[in-house]
Design a protein around this motif. Structure first.
Motif, PDB file in Angstrom:
ATOM      1  N   LEU A  64       0.829  -1.212   0.000  1.00 48.58           N
ATOM      2  CA  LEU A  64       0.000   0.000   0.000  1.00 48.58           C
ATOM      3  C   LEU A  64       0.858   1.254   0.000  1.00 48.58           C
ATOM      4  CD1 LEU A  64      -2.971  -0.670   2.457  1.00 48.58           C
ATOM      5  CD2 LEU A  64      -3.078  -0.303  -0.006  1.00 48.58           C
ATOM      6  N   SER A  65       1.912   1.222   0.799  1.00 50.04           N
ATOM      7  CA  SER A  65       2.782   2.392   0.893  1.00 50.04           C
ATOM      8  C   SER A  65       3.398   2.713  -0.463  1.00 50.04           C
ATOM      9  CB  SER A  65       3.879   2.143   1.940  1.00 50.04           C
ATOM     10  OG  SER A  65       4.685   3.292   2.100  1.00 50.04           O
ATOM     11  N   GLY A  66       3.938   1.689  -1.128  1.00 50.33           N
ATOM     12  CA  GLY A  66       4.525   1.912  -2.450  1.00 50.33           C
ATOM     13  C   GLY A  66       3.514   2.431  -3.447  1.00 50.33           C
ATOM     14  N   PHE A  67       2.291   1.903  -3.369  1.00 48.57           N
ATOM     15  CA  PHE A  67       1.232   2.309  -4.296  1.00 48.57           C
ATOM     16  C   PHE A  67       0.764   3.736  -4.049  1.00 48.57           C
ATOM     17  CE2 PHE A  67      -3.178   2.543  -5.760  1.00 48.57           C
ATOM     18  CZ  PHE A  67      -3.085   1.992  -7.037  1.00 48.57           C
ATOM     19  N   LEU A  68       0.711   4.138  -2.768  1.00 46.18           N
ATOM     20  CA  LEU A  68       0.110   5.423  -2.418  1.00 46.18           C
ATOM     21  C   LEU A  68       1.087   6.595  -2.397  1.00 46.18           C
ATOM     22  CD1 LEU A  68      -2.352   4.257   0.401  1.00 46.18           C
ATOM     23  CD2 LEU A  68      -2.913   4.914  -1.945  1.00 46.18           C
ATOM     24  N   VAL A  69       2.378   6.331  -2.115  1.00 50.50           N
ATOM     25  CA  VAL A  69       3.308   7.465  -2.040  1.00 50.50           C
ATOM     26  C   VAL A  69       3.956   7.770  -3.389  1.00 50.50           C
ATOM     27  CG1 VAL A  69       3.809   6.928   0.373  1.00 50.50           C
ATOM     28  CG2 VAL A  69       5.391   6.139  -1.407  1.00 50.50           C
ATOM     29  N   THR A  70       3.912   6.810  -4.306  1.00 52.68           N
ATOM     30  CA  THR A  70       4.544   7.021  -5.604  1.00 52.68           C
ATOM     31  C   THR A  70       3.870   8.113  -6.440  1.00 52.68           C
ATOM     32  OG1 THR A  70       5.350   4.741  -5.656  1.00 52.68           O
ATOM     33  CG2 THR A  70       5.236   5.894  -7.759  1.00 52.68           C
ATOM     34  N   PRO A  71       2.520   8.221  -6.440  1.00 50.76           N
ATOM     35  CA  PRO A  71       1.875   9.202  -7.317  1.00 50.76           C
ATOM     36  C   PRO A  71       2.364  10.635  -7.157  1.00 50.76           C
ATOM     37  CG  PRO A  71       0.243   7.706  -6.430  1.00 50.76           C
ATOM     38  CD  PRO A  71       1.524   7.385  -5.742  1.00 50.76           C
ATOM     39  N   SER A  72       2.481  11.105  -5.913  1.00 50.88           N
ATOM     40  CA  SER A  72       2.866  12.503  -5.702  1.00 50.88           C
ATOM     41  C   SER A  72       4.276  12.763  -6.224  1.00 50.88           C
ATOM     42  CB  SER A  72       2.778  12.863  -4.217  1.00 50.88           C
ATOM     43  OG  SER A  72       3.628  12.042  -3.441  1.00 50.88           O
ATOM     44  N   LEU A  73       5.184  11.803  -5.999  1.00 52.85           N
ATOM     45  CA  LEU A  73       6.558  11.991  -6.482  1.00 52.85           C
ATOM     46  C   LEU A  73       6.621  11.874  -8.003  1.00 52.85           C
ATOM     47  CD1 LEU A  73       9.523  12.424  -5.792  1.00 52.85           C
ATOM     48  CD2 LEU A  73       9.760   9.956  -5.496  1.00 52.85           C
ATOM     49  N   ALA A  74       5.880  10.923  -8.569  1.00 50.82           N
ATOM     50  CA  ALA A  74       5.876  10.759 -10.023  1.00 50.82           C
ATOM     51  C   ALA A  74       5.279  11.969 -10.710  1.00 50.82           C
ATOM     52  CB  ALA A  74       5.097   9.497 -10.391  1.00 50.82           C
ATOM     53  N   ARG A  75       4.288  12.591 -10.068  1.00 52.21           N
ATOM     54  CA  ARG A  75       3.607  13.739 -10.673  1.00 52.21           C
ATOM     55  C   ARG A  75       4.451  14.995 -10.590  1.00 52.21           C
ATOM     56  NH1 ARG A  75      -0.932  17.464  -8.273  1.00 52.21           N
ATOM     57  NH2 ARG A  75       0.172  16.829  -6.410  1.00 52.21           N
ATOM     58  N   SER A  76       5.001  15.293  -9.412  1.00 46.17           N
ATOM     59  CA  SER A  76       5.691  16.569  -9.215  1.00 46.17           C
ATOM     60  C   SER A  76       7.196  16.480  -9.451  1.00 46.17           C
ATOM     61  CB  SER A  76       5.434  17.075  -7.793  1.00 46.17           C
ATOM     62  OG  SER A  76       6.096  16.247  -6.844  1.00 46.17           O
ATOM     63  N   GLY A  77       7.782  15.333  -9.134  1.00 46.99           N
ATOM     64  CA  GLY A  77       9.236  15.208  -9.229  1.00 46.99           C
ATOM     65  C   GLY A  77       9.960  16.009  -8.171  1.00 46.99           C
ATOM     66  N   ASP A  78       9.216  16.534  -7.192  1.00 50.75           N
ATOM     67  CA  ASP A  78       9.796  17.379  -6.138  1.00 50.75           C
ATOM     68  C   ASP A  78      10.254  16.486  -4.976  1.00 50.75           C
ATOM     69  OD1 ASP A  78      10.385  19.174  -4.112  1.00 50.75           O
ATOM     70  OD2 ASP A  78       8.764  20.551  -4.651  1.00 50.75           O
ATOM     71  N   THR A  79      11.528  16.140  -4.962  1.00 55.48           N
ATOM     72  CA  THR A  79      12.064  15.226  -3.952  1.00 55.48           C
ATOM     73  C   THR A  79      12.029  15.842  -2.560  1.00 55.48           C
ATOM     74  OG1 THR A  79      13.541  14.324  -5.649  1.00 55.48           O
ATOM     75  CG2 THR A  79      14.027  13.763  -3.368  1.00 55.48           C
ATOM     76  N   ILE A  80      12.300  17.144  -2.468  1.00 59.16           N
ATOM     77  CA  ILE A  80      12.299  17.819  -1.163  1.00 59.16           C
ATOM     78  C   ILE A  80      10.904  17.790  -0.549  1.00 59.16           C
ATOM     79  CG2 ILE A  80      12.735  19.961   0.073  1.00 59.16           C
ATOM     80  CD1 ILE A  80      15.243  18.604  -1.020  1.00 59.16           C
ATOM     81  N   LYS A  81       9.895  18.100  -1.343  1.00 52.11           N
ATOM     82  CA  LYS A  81       8.516  18.078  -0.861  1.00 52.11           C
ATOM     83  C   LYS A  81       8.113  16.660  -0.460  1.00 52.11           C
ATOM     84  CE  LYS A  81       3.820  19.417  -2.221  1.00 52.11           C
ATOM     85  NZ  LYS A  81       2.990  19.990  -3.315  1.00 52.11           N
ATOM     86  N   PHE A  82       8.511  15.686  -1.261  1.00 52.48           N
ATOM     87  CA  PHE A  82       8.223  14.283  -0.961  1.00 52.48           C
ATOM     88  C   PHE A  82       8.855  13.884   0.372  1.00 52.48           C
ATOM     89  CE2 PHE A  82       9.854   9.897  -1.171  1.00 52.48           C
ATOM     90  CZ  PHE A  82       8.662   9.192  -1.290  1.00 52.48           C
ATOM     91  N   ALA A  83      10.130  14.217   0.562  1.00 54.73           N
ATOM     92  CA  ALA A  83      10.836  13.851   1.796  1.00 54.73           C
ATOM     93  C   ALA A  83      10.205  14.547   3.006  1.00 54.73           C
ATOM     94  CB  ALA A  83      12.309  14.221   1.677  1.00 54.73           C
ATOM     95  N   THR A  84       9.828  15.805   2.834  1.00 56.36           N
ATOM     96  CA  THR A  84       9.201  16.553   3.936  1.00 56.36           C
ATOM     97  C   THR A  84       7.890  15.909   4.365  1.00 56.36           C
ATOM     98  OG1 THR A  84      10.196  18.620   3.159  1.00 56.36           O
ATOM     99  CG2 THR A  84       8.330  18.791   4.666  1.00 56.36           C
ATOM    100  N   HIS A  85       7.067  15.546   3.407  1.00 52.09           N
ATOM    101  CA  HIS A  85       5.785  14.912   3.721  1.00 52.09           C
ATOM    102  C   HIS A  85       5.977  13.567   4.409  1.00 52.09           C
ATOM    103  CE1 HIS A  85       3.276  17.306   0.533  1.00 52.09           C
ATOM    104  NE2 HIS A  85       3.648  18.039   1.569  1.00 52.09           N
ATOM    105  N   ARG A  86       6.946  12.816   3.947  1.00 52.06           N
ATOM    106  CA  ARG A  86       7.197  11.496   4.550  1.00 52.06           C
ATOM    107  C   ARG A  86       7.710  11.644   5.981  1.00 52.06           C
ATOM    108  NH1 ARG A  86       4.696  10.909   1.059  1.00 52.06           N
ATOM    109  NH2 ARG A  86       3.351  10.310   2.779  1.00 52.06           N
ATOM    110  N   MET A  87       8.584  12.624   6.221  1.00 52.58           N
ATOM    111  CA  MET A  87       9.107  12.862   7.569  1.00 52.58           C
ATOM    112  C   MET A  87       7.999  13.300   8.520  1.00 52.58           C
ATOM    113  SD  MET A  87      12.748  14.724   6.727  1.00 52.58           S
ATOM    114  CE  MET A  87      13.077  15.043   8.457  1.00 52.58           C
ATOM    115  N   LEU A  88       7.122  14.177   8.038  1.00 53.86           N
ATOM    116  CA  LEU A  88       6.034  14.666   8.886  1.00 53.86           C
ATOM    117  C   LEU A  88       5.022  13.557   9.189  1.00 53.86           C
ATOM    118  CD1 LEU A  88       5.391  18.204   7.350  1.00 53.86           C
ATOM    119  CD2 LEU A  88       6.462  17.654   9.547  1.00 53.86           C
ATOM    120  N   ARG A  89       4.934  12.586   8.313  1.00 53.09           N
ATOM    121  CA  ARG A  89       3.996  11.495   8.530  1.00 53.09           C
ATOM    122  C   ARG A  89       4.529  10.499   9.559  1.00 53.09           C
ATOM    123  NH1 ARG A  89      -0.546   9.768   6.239  1.00 53.09           N
ATOM    124  NH2 ARG A  89      -1.078   7.565   6.340  1.00 53.09           N
ATOM    125  N   ILE A  90       5.850  10.349   9.630  1.00 53.80           N
ATOM    126  CA  ILE A  90       6.442   9.318  10.493  1.00 53.80           C
ATOM    127  C   ILE A  90       6.924   9.875  11.826  1.00 53.80           C
ATOM    128  CG2 ILE A  90       8.417   7.751  10.742  1.00 53.80           C
ATOM    129  CD1 ILE A  90       8.153   7.064   7.825  1.00 53.80           C
TER     130      ILE A  90
END
Length: 227
Positions: free
Chosen positions: A62-88
């Motif tokens: 589920l994690s792989g399926f759900l977190v991939t879209p935002s990164l694939a769409r935006s390509g913004d690694t910093i935003k992706f990392a920030t969201h993942r850190m705030l979630r965990i």
């Protein structure tokens, strides 16, 4: 409309995933609280998987399926990392701190002075960095065996490593090509199943890397399913 566009339309919150997560979480609780390793699924699979591990596999898919879209769409690694850190990490810090400062002092067989000055107390704080430490000083089962505190936290280290791997794949442009993601999955799967056919390979592959691959293969499978 593509799957990515459909997910974007609902803010990347697909229907039913919350219920699947809840069911998997309940399986983990039941595994740790009552069933243990030798449950019905363990017997049915010939010892290959038990309910707790199956639930973890579901979480990683589920994690792989759900977190991939935002990164694939935006390509913004910093935003992706920030969201993942705030979630965990905010919730993780609360859980670890509560275990150390509330649960431990109540359950320990040591005096508070002994508990708070024991090296094991400070080692437990490593969990905040997803570096697994299972025990708190003086906290034990009735038979005297040290009690595992928050044993399920061991998966967070692999989850964070999976996020990092996905971010690297995004930076390299792999996520823009389904065939390349499938190739990553096939390589991970080959490493995962290799010890089944070649027992000697289990010695050659570092144990920590083998543990990572054993769950990352499901994470990247979820990502491949989306793409």
């Amino acid at each position: 409309m593509t799957l990515l566009e459909k997910f974007a339309a609902v803010s990347f919150k697909g229907p039913g995933f919350g219920q699947i997560r809840l069911a998997a979480a309940l399986l983990v609780v039941a595994h740790h609280a009552w069933w243990g390793t030798h449950d019905l699924l363990y017997g049915y699979s010939g010892g290959l998987v038990h309910a707790g591990l199956f639930a973890v596999i579901v979480f990683f898919c589920l994690s792989g399926f759900l977190v991939t879209p935002s990164l694939a769409r935006s390509g913004d690694t910093i935003k992706f990392a920030t969201h993942r850190m705030l979630r965990i990490f905010p919730a993780l810090i609360v859980v670890v701190a509560a275990s150390m400062l509330l649960l431990g002092p109540i359950a320990t067989r040591f005096t508070w002075a002994e508990y708070f000055t024991d090296r094991q107390f400070y080692l437990y704080a490593k969990n905040i960095l997803t570096l697994t430490a299972h025990f708190l000083p003086g906290v034990a089962y009735r038979d005297g065996e040290p009690a595992v505190i928050n044993g399920a936290l061991w998966t967070l280290n692999i989850e964070v490593a999976s996020y990092i791997a996905l971010a690297v794949l995004g930076i390299l442009g792999v996520l823009r090509h389904r065939s390349l993601v499938l190739a990553v999955f096939l390589v991970a799967y080959a490493i995962y199943v290799l010890p089944t056919f070649d027992a000697a390979s289990a010695v050659r592959v570092p144990s920590r890397f083998a543990t990572f691959i054993s769950l990352f293969v499901y994470f990247i499978a979820g990502a491949a399913l989306f793409l």
